[in-house]
Scaffold this motif. Structure first.
Motif, mmCIF file in Angstrom:
data_model
loop_
_atom_site.group_PDB
_atom_site.id
_atom_site.type_symbol
_atom_site.label_atom_id
_atom_site.label_comp_id
_atom_site.label_asym_id
_atom_site.label_seq_id
_atom_site.Cartn_x
_atom_site.Cartn_y
_atom_site.Cartn_z
ATOM 1 N N LEU A 1 9.873 12.240 -10.949
ATOM 2 C CA LEU A 1 8.574 12.860 -11.223
ATOM 3 C C LEU A 1 7.581 12.460 -10.137
ATOM 4 C CD1 LEU A 1 8.239 12.487 -15.097
ATOM 5 C CD2 LEU A 1 8.389 14.632 -13.799
ATOM 6 N N ARG A 2 6.920 13.460 -9.584
ATOM 7 C CA ARG A 2 5.922 13.210 -8.544
ATOM 8 C C ARG A 2 4.525 13.258 -9.159
ATOM 9 N NH1 ARG A 2 6.139 13.568 -3.139
ATOM 10 N NH2 ARG A 2 8.020 14.885 -3.085
ATOM 11 N N TYR A 3 3.744 12.226 -8.906
ATOM 12 C CA TYR A 3 2.382 12.186 -9.433
ATOM 13 C C TYR A 3 1.388 12.447 -8.305
ATOM 14 C CZ TYR A 3 2.717 7.433 -7.540
ATOM 15 O OH TYR A 3 2.915 6.354 -6.717
ATOM 16 N N GLN A 4 0.237 12.967 -8.685
ATOM 17 C CA GLN A 4 -0.843 13.166 -7.733
ATOM 18 C C GLN A 4 -1.904 12.094 -7.912
ATOM 19 O OE1 GLN A 4 -2.622 17.053 -7.982
ATOM 20 N NE2 GLN A 4 -3.472 16.946 -5.934
ATOM 21 N N ASP A 5 -2.101 11.718 -9.156
ATOM 22 C CA ASP A 5 -3.085 10.702 -9.490
ATOM 23 C C ASP A 5 -2.579 9.984 -10.733
ATOM 24 O OD1 ASP A 5 -5.216 9.128 -10.103
ATOM 25 O OD2 ASP A 5 -6.697 10.735 -10.182
ATOM 26 N N ARG B 1 16.634 18.709 -1.110
ATOM 27 C CA ARG B 1 15.540 18.500 -2.053
ATOM 28 C C ARG B 1 14.976 19.826 -2.524
ATOM 29 N NH1 ARG B 1 10.692 15.306 0.551
ATOM 30 N NH2 ARG B 1 12.549 14.332 1.447
ATOM 31 N N HIS B 2 14.679 19.868 -3.825
ATOM 32 C CA HIS B 2 14.042 21.045 -4.410
ATOM 33 C C HIS B 2 12.986 20.563 -5.391
ATOM 34 C CE1 HIS B 2 13.359 24.910 -6.250
ATOM 35 N NE2 HIS B 2 13.791 24.490 -7.430
ATOM 36 N N GLU B 3 11.780 21.129 -5.305
ATOM 37 C CA GLU B 3 10.701 20.695 -6.185
ATOM 38 C C GLU B 3 10.376 21.775 -7.205
ATOM 39 O OE1 GLU B 3 7.416 18.392 -5.066
ATOM 40 O OE2 GLU B 3 8.227 17.798 -3.127
ATOM 41 N N VAL B 4 10.203 21.350 -8.426
ATOM 42 C CA VAL B 4 9.856 22.244 -9.531
ATOM 43 C C VAL B 4 8.454 21.872 -10.000
ATOM 44 C CG1 VAL B 4 10.473 23.023 -11.838
ATOM 45 C CG2 VAL B 4 12.283 22.369 -10.222
ATOM 46 N N ARG B 5 7.566 22.824 -9.966
ATOM 47 C CA ARG B 5 6.186 22.566 -10.363
ATOM 48 C C ARG B 5 6.111 22.274 -11.861
ATOM 49 N NH1 ARG B 5 1.427 23.105 -7.959
ATOM 50 N NH2 ARG B 5 -0.451 23.424 -9.221
ATOM 51 N N MET B 6 5.360 21.252 -12.234
ATOM 52 C CA MET B 6 5.222 20.855 -13.621
ATOM 53 C C MET B 6 4.008 21.523 -14.272
ATOM 54 S SD MET B 6 7.674 18.778 -14.682
ATOM 55 C CE MET B 6 8.692 20.080 -13.939
ATOM 56 N N PRO B 7 4.091 21.786 -15.581
ATOM 57 C CA PRO B 7 2.975 22.427 -16.289
ATOM 58 C C PRO B 7 1.833 21.445 -16.540
ATOM 59 C CG PRO B 7 4.719 21.912 -17.832
ATOM 60 C CD PRO B 7 5.248 21.574 -16.468
ATOM 61 N N TYR C 1 1.610 15.236 -14.141
ATOM 62 C CA TYR C 1 2.543 15.129 -13.021
ATOM 63 C C TYR C 1 2.499 16.420 -12.220
ATOM 64 C CZ TYR C 1 4.618 10.778 -14.645
ATOM 65 O OH TYR C 1 4.828 9.464 -14.992
ATOM 66 N N GLN C 2 2.630 16.275 -10.918
ATOM 67 C CA GLN C 2 2.508 17.425 -10.029
ATOM 68 C C GLN C 2 3.790 18.253 -10.016
ATOM 69 O OE1 GLN C 2 1.436 16.294 -6.068
ATOM 70 N NE2 GLN C 2 1.581 18.354 -5.233
ATOM 71 N N SER C 3 4.943 17.567 -9.911
ATOM 72 C CA SER C 3 6.205 18.306 -9.786
ATOM 73 C C SER C 3 7.370 17.401 -10.161
ATOM 74 C CB SER C 3 6.396 18.822 -8.347
ATOM 75 O OG SER C 3 6.466 17.733 -7.436
ATOM 76 N N GLU D 1 0.802 -1.224 0.000
ATOM 77 C CA GLU D 1 0.000 0.000 0.000
ATOM 78 C C GLU D 1 0.838 1.278 0.000
ATOM 79 O OE1 GLU D 1 -2.659 -0.160 3.290
ATOM 80 O OE2 GLU D 1 -3.738 -1.926 2.555
ATOM 81 N N SER D 2 2.049 1.195 0.529
ATOM 82 C CA SER D 2 2.849 2.408 0.665
ATOM 83 C C SER D 2 3.294 2.926 -0.686
ATOM 84 C CB SER D 2 4.083 2.129 1.535
ATOM 85 O OG SER D 2 4.914 3.258 1.590
ATOM 86 N N ASP D 3 3.252 4.243 -0.865
ATOM 87 C CA ASP D 3 3.737 4.891 -2.076
ATOM 88 C C ASP D 3 4.992 5.703 -1.789
ATOM 89 O OD1 ASP D 3 1.879 3.999 -3.963
ATOM 90 O OD2 ASP D 3 0.406 5.470 -3.293
ATOM 91 N N THR D 4 5.748 5.296 -0.787
ATOM 92 C CA THR D 4 6.966 6.005 -0.400
ATOM 93 C C THR D 4 8.196 5.269 -0.931
ATOM 94 O OG1 THR D 4 5.959 6.871 1.618
ATOM 95 C CG2 THR D 4 8.360 6.849 1.516
ATOM 96 N N THR D 5 9.051 6.023 -1.633
ATOM 97 C CA THR D 5 10.319 5.480 -2.135
ATOM 98 C C THR D 5 11.434 5.953 -1.228
ATOM 99 O OG1 THR D 5 9.527 5.537 -4.428
ATOM 100 C CG2 THR D 5 11.899 5.393 -4.087
ATOM 101 N N LEU D 6 12.214 5.011 -0.709
ATOM 102 C CA LEU D 6 13.365 5.324 0.135
ATOM 103 C C LEU D 6 14.609 5.314 -0.756
ATOM 104 C CD1 LEU D 6 12.455 2.873 3.047
ATOM 105 C CD2 LEU D 6 11.638 5.201 2.664
#
Length: 770
Positions: free
Chosen positions: A616-620, A639-645, A626-628, A577-582
Motif C-alpha cells: 500500500l502506497r501512502y501520500q500522507d 510493477r503495476h499500480e492500482v488506484r485506491m478509493p 492510501y493513494q494506491s 529520513e528516506s521513505d524508500t523501501t528496497l
C-alpha cells in the motif's frame, strides 16, 4: 496413428507426421520442424475456433505454458492462438501418460512412486515459481518419460495476472482430482490447490482408486468438499504425507519444499498398500465396488473382482460417461489432453441430471447448500442473523464453547464477560493454529499450547519471557515440521529465536537474534536478523543450522520477510529520513539477492496475490486515504499500480483475495485488489477492530476488537450478520487495532481480548446464553 482424411499436412512451419491422439480441446499431432526437430502440435477443434471465449482460454494456456520451464515440464516452442484453428507446439517427449501406465500395469511400485512424487513436486515448483497454478493435475496430464515424469496441459491453468476464465456457472477441472476450493470458490484458487491434487494423484497411483471416488462426479465432488479421504489402504509413511496434502483448508497443506523433504524419505522397496478389513475387491475401503472405478481422466478403470487396473481404450472416460456435462477424451503425446470437466448451464437454470431433485440433495445431506457447490455465483443466499447451515467445516470432535484467561501466572477458566483476570493490563495475546492445537504468547507471559476443542492447557514454557520484565514477551510466528517457532524477548535488549517441540514444548534449539527485526518463515527456512551487523540469516527449520547469510549493504537496515515460500529482504537507507523501501528477493539456496524494486512511501507488504507482492502506497500518514496499491511481480519485478478509493483508510490487510481497510470508528471497507473498486463499506458499532478473517464458503468476514467482541459481516455486501458481547471490561490501549484476529479451527472460531482472554465460539451459534 496415421493421419486421416481432413487432417492438415502442415501447421505453421511444421509438417505433420502422425496423430498422437484426440481430446476434448483438440487433436495432437507428431510433427517435424524444418530443422528436423520433432514437436507435438496441438490444434484446436474447429467447433471451438469460432468461440472467442475459448480462444481467450487457449491464449491463457499458451501464455501459462510459455512461462513455465524446468526438468519436469514440457516447453512450448511455438504457437499461434490467432490462427484460423489455433495451435501450439511443444517439444516432443516420447512416453505414455501416467493414466495409460496405470491402465496397462496397475498401481506403481514403491520406487516408481517415490520417483513420481519427487518429479511432480519439482514440476509444481517450476510452475508455481512463475505464478501459475496448473489446476488440472491428473494422471492424463502426467507424461512418463524415460528421464522422469513431465507435467503437461495447462488448459485450465490460472496465471499470476489473474486472467482466470472460470465464469459464473462453470467449474473447470476434473472432479476426482480437484481441490475443495476449486469446486466451491474457483476464483480464489492458489498454488495450494495443486498440492491437494498431487495428494489425490499419488493415492490413485499407489492404489488404483481415488480417495474420494463415487458413482458420479457430483457425488465425488461432494466427498472432496465435505468428507475425509479414504486412505486406509496406503502404507506409511506415504499415508501421512498424502493426508496432509488433502487437508480441506489450503493453509494447512504442506508447502513444496517440505513435501520434497518428505518425498525424499519415502522407501524405494516394500509395499505401498496394506490390507484393510472390509475393502471390496478392486475397490476403495468404505466405497461401493462399482464406485471405485479409477477416474484417471480418460484411460484407467478398476477391474471388478481383481483389484487390477485394465485398459479401457484411449477414449474411455468413466468420469465423463456418467454425465453429459463432462468433456471426454484422452491426453496424448507430449502436449495433448482434454480440457477437463466443464460443467455449465445458463444462469438461473439447474441441470436435472446434477443430482436429480431437491429431495435427492437433502437425502445426501447437502440441502440447498448444494447450489453453492456448482451453481451461479449469485445463487441462494442464507438469511437470518447467523446464517445457520452454511458451515465451511464440521466442529472439531469434542468441541464445546470455552473461555480462559492467559496471564503470567498461568491459564485459568474464566466465567462471564466481565471476568477480572488481567483487568487493567494488556497482554495482547498472539496465537497460531495447527489442526486442533493453539500456540499462544504475548506481552509478559510465555508461549503456551492449548487444546482448541476445550481450552485445556497442554503445556507452558516458563523459560520464555519474564513476568518481572516490563519489556518481555514471546510471540509464536509459525509451525513447521513439528516445531513451533517463537520470537522471544525475555528482557529488554535480549531477543532469541526459539524452536520448540510442538508436542512437548521442550526447546529444540535457539539462537540470539537482533531485537530490531521480526523473524519470518519461508518454506523450510526460518529467517532472522543477526545481532550486531543485522545480516539476514537463513537457518534450517529442523536444526537451526545456518544455510546462508545475506550481508546488509552499508548505510542500510534490512528486515527478513517470507511470502509464498520465498525469502525477501526489505531494506531502507539508514538516514532517518528516506521513505524508500528496497525490495530484494533472496535465492533459497544461496541467499543471492535479486533487486526487484525501489518503492517510495509504502508500508510493509500485505502478502501475495496471483504471484504479485502487494504494497500500500501512502501520500500522507496523517489520516489520509492510501493513494494506491502497488502490485510487484515477484519474479520479474514488473510493477503495476492500482488506484485506491477514498475509503481506503485505517489499517489495510489482505484476506480471502480482498483488501480490507479497518478504521478505529468501526468502519470496514472491502476493495478489489485488481481493479481498486470498492466492493462495499460498512459502518458497525464495534470500534477498534483488528485483522479480518474470511470464510468464502460461509460468505462471512469475522473481526474482533480488544474487548473480545466478535463481529460477523456478510462478505458479499458488508451487512452485519451478528456480533457477540464483550469478553472483557478492558478494551486495551490501542495495540489490539492491528493484532487481534479471529482464527479458524475447523468449523469453530477462536478469538482473544487484549487482557489475555481467549475463547472459542460456534459461528452458527456464536453467543449462547449471553
Amino acid at each position: 496413428m496415421s493421419l486421416g482424411v481432413g487432417d492438415p499436412e502442415v501447421v505453421g512451419e511444421y509438417r505433420l507426421l502422425d496423430r498422437l491422439g484426440s481430446g476434448g480441446m483438440g487433436v495432437v499431432y507428431l510433427a517435424r520442424a524444418a530443422s528436423g526437430r520433432q514437436v507435438a502440435v496441438k490444434v484446436v477443434h474447429s467447433q471451438f475456433a469460432e468461440d472467442e471465449e475459448f480462444r481467450d482460454r487457449f491464449r491463457q494456456e499458451v501464455a501459462a505454458a510459455r512461462r513455465v520451464s524446468g526438468a519436469y515440464t514440457v516447453p512450448v516452442v511455438d504457437a499461434d492462438p490467432d490462427a484460423e484453428r489455433p495451435w501450439m507446439a511443444t517439444l516432443y517427449v516420447p512416453g505414455r501418460t501416467l493414466a495409460e501406465e496405470l491402465a496397462e500395469r496397475g498401481p506403481l511400485s514403491a520406487a516408481r512412486l517415490r520417483r513420481l512424487a519427487l518429479g511432480l513436486a519439482g514440476a509444481l515448483g517450476d510452475i508455481h515459481r512463475v505464478g501459475v497454478v496448473h489446476r488440472d493435475l491428473k494422471p492424463a496430464n502426467v507424461l512418463m518419460a524415460k528421464d522422469g515424469p513431465r507435467v503437461i496441459d495447462f488448459g485450465v491453468s490460472r496465471a499470476a495476472d489473474g486472467q482466470a476464465l472460470t465464469v459464473t456457472g462453470r467449474v473447470l477441472g476434473t472432479p476426482p482430482f480437484m481441490s475443495p476450493e476449486q469446486l466451491n470458490r474457483p476464483h480464489e484458487v492458489t498454488a495450494a490447490s495443486d498440492v491437494f491434487s498431487l495428494g489425490t494423484l499419488l493415492a490413485f497411483a499407489a492404489t488404483g482408486y481415488g480417495p474420494f471416488d463415487a458413482d458420479s462426479p457430483y457425488l465425488t465432488a461432494y466427498r472432496v468438499v465435505h468428507e475425509p479421504p479414504a486412505l486406509a489402504e496406503l502404507a506409511q509413511p506415504l499415508r501421512d504425507v498424502v493426508a496432509r496434502c488433502l487437508a480441506k483448508d489450503p493453509a494447512r497443506r504442506p508447502e513444496l519444499p517440505e513435501l520434497v523433504e518428505a518425498f525424499t524419505g519415502l522407501p524405494t522397496r516394500g509395499p505401498v498398500r496394506v490390507a484393510t478389513r472390509g475393502a471390496a475387491a478392486g475397490g476403495a475401503p468404505g466405497r461401493a465396488a462399482g464406485g471405485a472405478a479409477a477416474r484417471a481422466g480418460g484411460a484407467a478403470g478398476a477391474a471388478a473382482g481383481t483389484g487390477r487396473a485394465r485398459r479401457d481404450g484411449a477414449a474411455a472416460d468413466p468420469a465423463g460417461s456418467s454425465t453429459g456435462g463432462l468433456a471426454s477424451g484422452a491426453a496424448a503425446g507430449g502436449a495433448g489432453g482434454r480440457a477437463g470437466a466443464l460443467l455449465r448451464w445458463p444462469r438461473g437454470r439447474w441441470p436435472r441430471r446434477a443430482l436429480g431433485s431437491l429431495a435427492s440433495l437433502t437425502a445426501l445431506g447437502l440441502g440447498c447448500g448444494a447450489f453453492l457447490l456448482f451453481g451461479p455465483d449469485d445463487g441462494v443466499r442464507t438469511s437470518g442473523p447467523v446464517g445457520r447451515g452454511v458451515r465451511a467445516a464440521a466442529l472439531p470432535d469434542g468441541w464445546r464453547p470455552w473461555e480462559v484467561a492467559l496471564h503470567p501466572s498461568g491459564v485459568t477458566p474464566k466465567a462471564g464477560p466481565a471476568g477480572t483476570a488481567g483487568l487493567g493490563e494488556v497482554f495482547d495475546p498472539q496465537c497460531v493454529a495447527r489442526e486442533t492445537r493453539l500456540f499462544c504468547g504475548g506481552m509478559g507471559f510465555p508461549t503456551v499450547r492449548l487444546d482448541a476443542r476445550s481450552g485445556r492447557l497442554d503445556w507452558r514454557t516458563d523459560a520464555l519471557s519474564d513476568p518481572a520484565e516490563m519489556a518481555s514477551g514471546s510471540q509464536p510466528i509459525g509451525v513447521r515440521g513439528g516445531l513451533v517457532f517463537v520470537h522471544d524477548s525475555p528482557s529488554e535488549g535480549r531477543t532469541r529465536l526459539v524452536a520448540l517441540d510442538a508436542e512437548s514444548g521442550e526447546e529444540v534449539w535457539s539462537r540470539q537474534v537482533s531485537d530490531s527485526a521480526e523473524a519470518a518463515i519461508a518454506g523450510d527456512l526460518v529467517l532472522d536478523s543477526a545481532p550486531g551487523d543485522g545480516a539476514i540469516t537463513a537457518r534450517h527449520t529442523a536444526t537451526g543450522e545456518v544455510r546462508w547469510s545475506y550481508p546488509v549493504p552499508p548505510g542500510q537496515e534490512c528486515s527478513p520477510a517470507g511470502h509464498a515460500g520465498l525469502p525477501y529482504a526489505l531494506c531502507w537507507a539508514d538516514d532517518g529520513e528516506s521513505d524508500t523501501t528496497l525490495v530484494r528477493r533472496l535465492d533459497r539456496a544461496s541467499g543471492a539477492a535479486t533487486e526487484l524494486a525501489h518503492l517510495r512511501n509504502v508500508d510493509e507488504p500485505l502478502g501475495t496475490d496471483g504471484g504479485d507482492l502487494l504494497f500500500l502506497r501512502y501520500q500522507d500518514r496523517d489520516g489520509a486515504p492510501y493513494q494506491s496499491l502497488v502490485r510487484l511481480d515477484a519474479v520479474t519485478g514488473k510493477r503495476h499500480e492500482v488506484r485506491m478509493p477514498r475509503l481506503a483508510l485505517g489499517h489495510g490487510s489482505l484476506a480471502g483475495g480482498r483488501l480490507f481497510f479497518v478504521q478505529s470508528s468501526g468502519r470496514v471497507t472491502a476493495v478489489d485488489p485488481r481493479s481498486g473498486r470498492t466492493l462495499w463499506s460498512s459502518l458497525s458499532d464495534v470500534e477498534r477492530l483488528g485483522l479480518p478473517s474470511v470464510s468464502t464458503r460461509e460468505h462471512t468476514v469475522y473481526l474482533c476488537n480488544g474487548s473480545g467482541r466478535v463481529l460477523a459481516l456478510d462478505l458479499r455486501d458488508g451487512g452485519e450478520r451478528w456480533q457477540t458481547g464483550p469478553r472483557s471490561a478492558d478494551s486495551g490501549f490501542g495495540m489490539s487495532m492491528e493484532t487481534s484476529a479471529v482464527l479458524r479451527v475447523d468449523g469453530a472460531l477462536v478469538a482473544s481480548a487484549s487482557d489475555g482472554t481467549l475463547f472459542s465460539v460456534d459461528p452458527n451459534s456464536p453467543d449462547p446464553g449471553r
